[in-house]
Scaffold this motif. Structure first.
Motif, short mmCIF file in Angstrom:
data_model
loop_
_atom_site.label_atom_id
_atom_site.label_comp_id
_atom_site.label_asym_id
_atom_site.label_seq_id
_atom_site.Cartn_x
_atom_site.Cartn_y
_atom_site.Cartn_z
N ALA A 1 -2.09 7.12 6.58
CA ALA A 1 -0.95 7.71 6.40
C ALA A 1 -0.89 8.46 5.49
O ALA A 1 -2.04 7.53 4.30
N ALA A 2 0.50 8.99 5.22
CA ALA A 2 0.19 8.85 3.19
C ALA A 2 1.36 8.17 2.59
O ALA A 2 1.92 7.05 3.56
N GLY A 3 0.72 8.02 1.78
CA GLY A 3 1.52 6.63 0.23
C GLY A 3 2.96 7.10 0.41
O GLY A 3 3.07 8.49 0.07
N GLY A 4 3.85 6.70 -0.23
CA GLY A 4 5.09 6.36 -1.22
C GLY A 4 6.39 6.69 0.16
O GLY A 4 5.71 6.15 1.20
N PRO A 5 7.24 7.29 -0.10
CA PRO A 5 7.84 6.79 -2.21
C PRO A 5 7.30 5.58 -3.21
O PRO A 5 7.38 4.15 -1.82
N ARG A 6 7.35 5.72 -4.15
CA ARG A 6 6.49 4.58 -4.38
C ARG A 6 9.02 4.17 -5.23
O ARG A 6 9.61 5.16 -6.12
N PRO A 7 8.82 2.67 -5.09
CA PRO A 7 9.88 2.61 -5.47
C PRO A 7 10.68 2.17 -6.47
O PRO A 7 9.82 2.48 -7.56
N ALA A 8 12.10 2.56 -7.04
CA ALA A 8 12.70 2.88 -8.72
C ALA A 8 11.82 1.70 -9.17
O ALA A 8 11.30 2.03 -10.56
N GLY B 1 0.60 -0.96 -0.19
CA GLY B 1 0.10 -0.07 0.18
C GLY B 1 1.11 1.39 -0.03
O GLY B 1 1.04 2.10 -0.59
N ILE B 2 1.81 1.19 0.99
CA ILE B 2 2.72 2.40 1.04
C ILE B 2 3.97 2.40 -0.89
O ILE B 2 3.35 3.58 -0.75
N TRP B 3 3.89 1.37 -0.99
CA TRP B 3 4.49 1.44 -2.62
C TRP B 3 3.31 2.21 -3.31
O TRP B 3 4.40 2.98 -4.52
N GLU B 4 2.19 1.37 -3.58
CA GLU B 4 1.36 2.28 -4.58
C GLU B 4 0.88 3.56 -4.27
O GLU B 4 0.50 4.53 -5.33
N GLY B 5 0.99 3.67 -2.89
CA GLY B 5 0.16 4.99 -2.94
C GLY B 5 0.40 6.50 -3.31
O GLY B 5 1.99 6.26 -2.95
N GLU B 6 -0.12 7.61 -3.50
CA GLU B 6 0.16 8.52 -4.02
C GLU B 6 0.57 9.11 -2.24
O GLU B 6 -0.43 8.64 -1.63
#
Ligand SMILES: Cc1cc2nc3c(=O)[nH]c(=O)nc-3n(C[C@H](O)[C@H](O)[C@H](O)COP(=O)(O)OP(=O)(O)OC[C@H]3O[C@@H](n4cnc5c(N)ncnc54)[C@H](O)[C@@H]3O)c2cc1C
Lengths: 311, 731
Positions: free
Chosen positions: B141-148, B119-124
């Motif tokens: 919680a805020a999402g992100g950052p998106r992994p590389a 969820g964290i990885w996908e989230g904006e």
């Protein structure tokens, strides 16, 4: 009018932005090469625009050679002390004894709660931090007086329960535990159990002179615990800008900065000045023009031999 | 492949943490020798996460796979940490997760942790994540950052609950119990997944047997147990070397013999991603040479929308060469019934360079900028380059090509439509500097067009390019522009009509070395309406600059002013923020104007007063742009002195307000208009121009493959013979 007589340290406080990802790494390398003593990064695990501070510290450890590293300050509510102790000892070993552990009791409770952390009152958070520091020290403490390997850590606290956690590894050096604190209760706790104090000047009421009253709380805490106030190093996050003319505290030429920091060191007890900056030229100038001048002036005033510049 | 899951073999070193220097040396050796990954278990003395992050800084290629015991980790923090390590390492992370052996093996908690991490990885960052698990919760919680990159999650665990979890959610399984595959596979199928989505990882001890015998021992694990990753546990450099240089080649060869094609097999597409495929697109026939991004791919988040517009295409093709553009066009031809968007810089307003469930051909990778001839100032530029990059590349030569005002806009969309910019009066439109263009046409052929080669096409591309093909390279003649005067002023435009009229009259009286834009709109209730004035003077002489600007100073009370001499590159507005963060649909109207008449000024003031437009801009054009014969390019409204554009939140309100302005207009500039339909096309192209365009469309794109931007109808009836054959052929 206090001077706890610690040697002086100069460091930087770098924004751990993740875009571009190497920003903070590159600046830490600049600070390392410039001969500064400390590279530090804030820790806000709920902030998606930042790199995870622990990951960054570990990565930077491999890119730097001499500079010591610390969070500024590590968010205890979202990082379990047993885990943190093991990570810190590991990173201290990996970095050749270059890690310091500055801790915070937490402040942005909405954000902490959003991440699944528990909400604490300020009083509870200080209590939890003190428990946490106790757990961290126990995990690091691997040997019994007789040289025997100590057994697991057992703590039944109000905030943390640790049931036989494995000790170790033992850090490479005596990692300093510093506390980011401003209020009397946590200051007294700092005096009781910590090795250092790390507030931000911007939040100190009354500016540098306001440090005296806060130092007094720490000293009282130390006294009550039978410790010497000198056991607690006083560090300080500062902000400033180099400019041709004097525009206020740390707003002016390097010589003005040096005078001001010397005054703070000699009269308000600060021995670690950590400059918030994301600019390579400013970091270099701080290292080359401010740090040596303050060291020299403080040594002179203390009647010590002039220090040998680290470069 | 019953007992193999089709993953090309990979080999790793399983690190036991020990003295830091020794670890770093062994990992450096492994990387040099060609190991694919290094696995860092938490089982040693040192914390795996710290070790892996530390190793990332000293390596450049090898994949890092820390194996984290969930323990006291907060999964949301761990998710951000993993994304951070992936970003720092340039996409080299594979996340291993396990449970403390002495904990109560709560696989359910690990499953929740995986949900939270993903969820964290996908989230904006804007998304407030909520998760209500038994073990873990997120409360906004805020999402992100998106992994590389898409970080695989590998689960280690040998008991049935962990195998179940693996089958349900993981990308890899480190365990390889003899019969574990059956449980993992069954759980995967029950969860609607393909068991081949899960890579099987095995850790092996070092061995003294000769290399060929060692390889023979391992072979059954690959062909019988489906092991894809083999991790060697060793601290002995000699063994580390012998394994990869002797055992691995023998094993690969034997495995390829037993399972032909294994070493080149493509990873299976997750069932969840397959489910997001669009019905009308034949994904299996995408040419292998073409980079393709579909829903469910990690990079999809960065390509589905554009700067101005939200979208959800079924497929984004990203050719890297003109030849690959041909392949992409051939693929699009076979899918005539789904929407097709052409994208360069992704800043289209009229151009639908994203869509729903359609195909996008994204040529942003064709972004080279090359000076061909310094004498003639000839520059060759790919459509994917941004105008900010072009300006920066020409700055050292003291050259400039008149472009738009914003650095992020792509060359492809602007240079095929017109190009109304700050050097417009001094130098004309962008297309007026175009000397040649290379295109891929609807039939896939690659052609060059210039004044002497395919001159009809060259004419059409300069104003109606998007209807005729995909430009793959442009050749421009830059102008010598050593420095410009750049002014930004803010006026009180409370007397809106009076201000507009005075600005227009002053502008027309100013020499053509000066081009000015004014922007109004978005005033909060109770605040005076402000007008932002920008102007560029094609001169680096301060006196000339001041004399050009002086007359404007008196048209209204001024709040702010800034005038400087700088390079053209520095005057362009730098690209800001996400280039692909658009959502929803923009609503924009364009009109071209001869003069700012009192009637027009009053109508414009009415539109602004109504609040229907949050952004209202008038640009001066004309000057050198008017020197060109209207029949010389498909952009034909050469007598216009002003280009007017308005954006509004509601299309209906904007249109209603805009109707009062319409009588003043003579045509429109298509790039600033989002409306569609024949009347808009007719407003963009005067009758003679449109007639010629339609004849050429019939010649070059009779089936109307290219239709995402002011589509021209071919001159013959829409359903031509060749058109219907084409469509049938695609079925
Ligand atoms: C912030 C902003 C500022 C702008 N400023 C100006 C300005 O100052 N002056 C001005 O004239 N315009 C301006 N525009 C409009 C801009 O020129 C057009 O929107 C243009 O289409 C954007 O080009 P692009 O490559 O970035 O867009 P994309 O979204 O990639 O493409 C838009 C359309 O252009 C066509 N197209 C794209 N690439 C190709 C190609 N290689 N071959 C053929 N056709 C292609 C397609 O029809 C596509 O739908 C501005 C737009 C924005 C969003």
């Amino acid at each position: 009018m206090t001077d706890y007589g610690h040697d002086l340290q100069f460091g930087v406080f770098i924004t751990p932005t993740n875009n571009p990802a190497q920003h903070a790494v590159d600046l830490a390398v600049v600070a390392d090469r410039a001969g500064l003593d400390l590279a530090t990064f804030q820790d806000h695990p709920y902030q998606p625009r930042f790199l995870d501070t622990w990951t960054l510290l570990s990565y930077v450890a491999a890119r730097t050679e001499r500079i010591r590293l610390s969070g500024n300050v590590i968010n205890l509510p979202l990082r379990h002390p047993a885990l943190l102790a093991r990570s810190a000892a590991s990173l201290d070993l990996l970095s050749g004894g270059r890690l310091e552990l500055a801790l915070g009791a937490g402040g942005f409770w909405d954000a902490i709660e959003a991440m699944g952390g528990g909400r604490l009152t300020p009083g509870e958070s200080v209590e939890a931090l003190e428990e946490g520091i106790g757990i961290i020290r126990q995990i690091w403490h691997t040997d019994q007086p007789g040289g025997e390997r100590a057994g697991g850590v057992h703590v039944r606290g109000r905030h943390y329960t640790v049931d036989g956690a494995k000790r170790g590894p033992a850090p490479a050096h005596d990692i300093g535990i510093w506390v980011g604190a401003l209020k009397p209760r946590i200051l007294r706790m700092t005096g009781r159990v910590a090795d250092g104090w790390l507030p931000s000047l911007g939040y100190v009421e009354g500016g540098p002179a306001g440090l005296d009253a806060l130092n007094a709380h720490i000293d009282a805490g130390a006294d009550a615990a039978g410790r010497s106030p000198r056991a607690i190093r006083r560090l300080l996050n500062i902000q400033g800008r180099f400019q041709p003319a004097n525009g206020g505290l740390l707003q002016g030429p390097a010589a003005q900065w040096a005078d001001e920091l010397t005054e703070i060191a000699l009269n308000h007890g600060t021995s670690g000045f950590i400059l918030a900056s994301d600019d390579a030229a400013t970091i270099e100038r701080y290292a080359h023009e401010v740090a040596p001048a303050v060291r020299e002036a403080v040594a002179l005033a203390r009647g010590e031999a002039a220090p040998v510049s680290p470069r | 492949m019953d007992n193999n899951y089709g993953h090309p073999l990979r080999f790793g070193l399983s690190l036991r943490s020990s003295a830091p220097a020794g670890m770093a040396e062994r990992v450096a050796l492994a990387e040099d020798l060609g190991y694919d990954l290094v696995s860092v278990p938490d089982a040693g003395e040192l914390d795996a996460w710290s070790v892996a992050s530390w190793l990332a800084a000293g390596t450049g290629r090898i994949i890092l796979s820390p194996l984290v015991s969930l323990g006291e980790h907060n999964p949301a923090v761990l998710g951000r940490a993993a994304a951070s390590l992936d970003l720092l390492s340039g996409g080299r992370l594979e996340l291993g997760l396990t449970l403390d052996s002495d904990s109560d093996s709560d696989a359910a908690a690990l499953g929740e942790a995986i949900d939270v991490i993903r969820g964290i990885w996908e989230g904006e960052a804007r998304a407030a994540l909520r998760y209500d698990g038994e073990h873990y919760q997120l409360h906004g919680a805020a999402g992100g950052p998106r992994p590389a990159h898409r970080v695989p999650i590998v689960v280690q665990g040998a008991d049935a609950s962990m195998m179940h979890l693996t089958g349900q959610r993981a990308d890899g399984w480190l365990g390889a119990e003899p019969d574990g595959n059956a449980i993992v596979d069954a759980a995967a199928r029950a969860a609607g997944r393909d068991p081949r989505e899960i890579r099987r990882v095995l850790e092996i001890e070092q061995s003294d047997v000769p290399s060929t015998a060692w390889a023979a021992q391992l072979l059954p694990l690959v062909i019988g147990k489906g092991v894809g990753d083999i991790l060697l546990r060793s601290a002995d450099p000699a063994v580390i070397r012998r394994f990869i240089t002797e055992v691995v080649p023998a094993l690969r060869q034997a495995a390829d013999l037993a399972l032909p094609g294994l070493s080149t097999a493509a990873p299976v597409r997750p069932a969840a991603a397959l489910a997001r495929r669009v019905a009308g697109i034949d994904y299996d026939s995408i040419p292998l040479t073409l980079a393709a991004i579909e829903p469910g791919d990690h990079d999809y988040a960065t390509v589905h929308s554009t700067y101005m517009r939200g979208g959800s295409p079924g497929l984004v093709l990203r050719p890297h060469t003109a030849e690959q553009v041909t392949d992409a066009v051939a693929f699009a031809r076979r899918h005539h019934e789904v929407p097709l968007g052409i994208r360069s810089g992704g800043h289209g307003i009229s151009g639908r360079s994203t869509n729903r469930d359609g195909i996008v051909i994204d040529v942003s990778a064709l972004d080279e900028i090359e000076v061909l001839d310094t004498e003639r100032r000839l520059v060759r530029i790919g459509p994917g380059a941004r105008w900010g990059e072009v300006a920066a590349a020409l700055e050292p030569y003291d050259w400039a090509i008149s472009s738009g005002d914003y650095g992020g806009v792509g060359v492809g969309g602007l240079a095929t439509a017109g190009g109304i910019g700050f050097l417009g009066r001094a130098h004309g439109l962008t297309i007026d500097h175009l000397r040649a263009v290379e295109l891929v046409l609807a039939d896939g052929s690659r052609v060059r067009a210039s004044a002497s080669e395919n001159p009809d096409l060259f004419w059409a591309v300069r104003g109606a390019g998007p209807s005729f093909g995909i430009a793959t390279a442009f050749e421009f003649e830059a102008a010598a522009v050593p420095g410009v005067g750049w002014a930004e002023l803010v006026f009180d435009a409370s007397d809106t009509a009076g201000f507009l009229e005075k600005w227009g009259a002053t502008l027309e009286a100013t020499p053509r070395d000066t081009t000015s834009f004014i922007t109004l709109g978005g005033a909060r209730p109770g605040e005076p309406l402000l007008a932002r004035f920008s102007a560029m003077v094609d001169s680096d002489d301060p006196e000339t600059i001041i004399s050009r600007l002086q007359p404007f100073a008196d048209i209204a009370p001024m709040y702010q002013q800034s005038v400087q001499v700088l390079s053209y590159a520095r005057a362009l507005m730098p690209a800001q923020g996400e280039a692909n963060g658009g959502s929803g649909e923009p609503h924009s109207r364009s009109g071209l104007l001869e003069h700012v008449t009192p009637e027009f000024a009053r109508a414009a003031a009415g539109l602004l007063g109504s609040g229907a437009s949050y952004f209202f801009q008038i640009r001066s054009t004309g000057g050198a742009a008017s020197d060109i014969d209207p029949d010389a390019t498909a952009y034909a409204h050469r007598s216009a002195q002003f280009s007017v554009a308005a954006m509004g939140a509601s299309a209906e309100r904007l249109d209603r307000g805009w109707a009062a302005l319409e009588p003043a207009f003579a045509g429109l500039y298509l790039s600033f208009d989002t409306a569609t339909g024949p009347d808009r096309v007719a407003a963009a192209f005067p009758p003679r121009t449109l007639e010629r365009l339609r004849a050429l469309k019939a010649q070059y794109d009779p089936t109307t493959l290219f239709r995402d931007n002011f589509a021209i109808r071919p001159a013959t009836a829409p359903a031509t013979a060749s058109g219907s054959t084409e469509t049938r052929a695609a079925r």
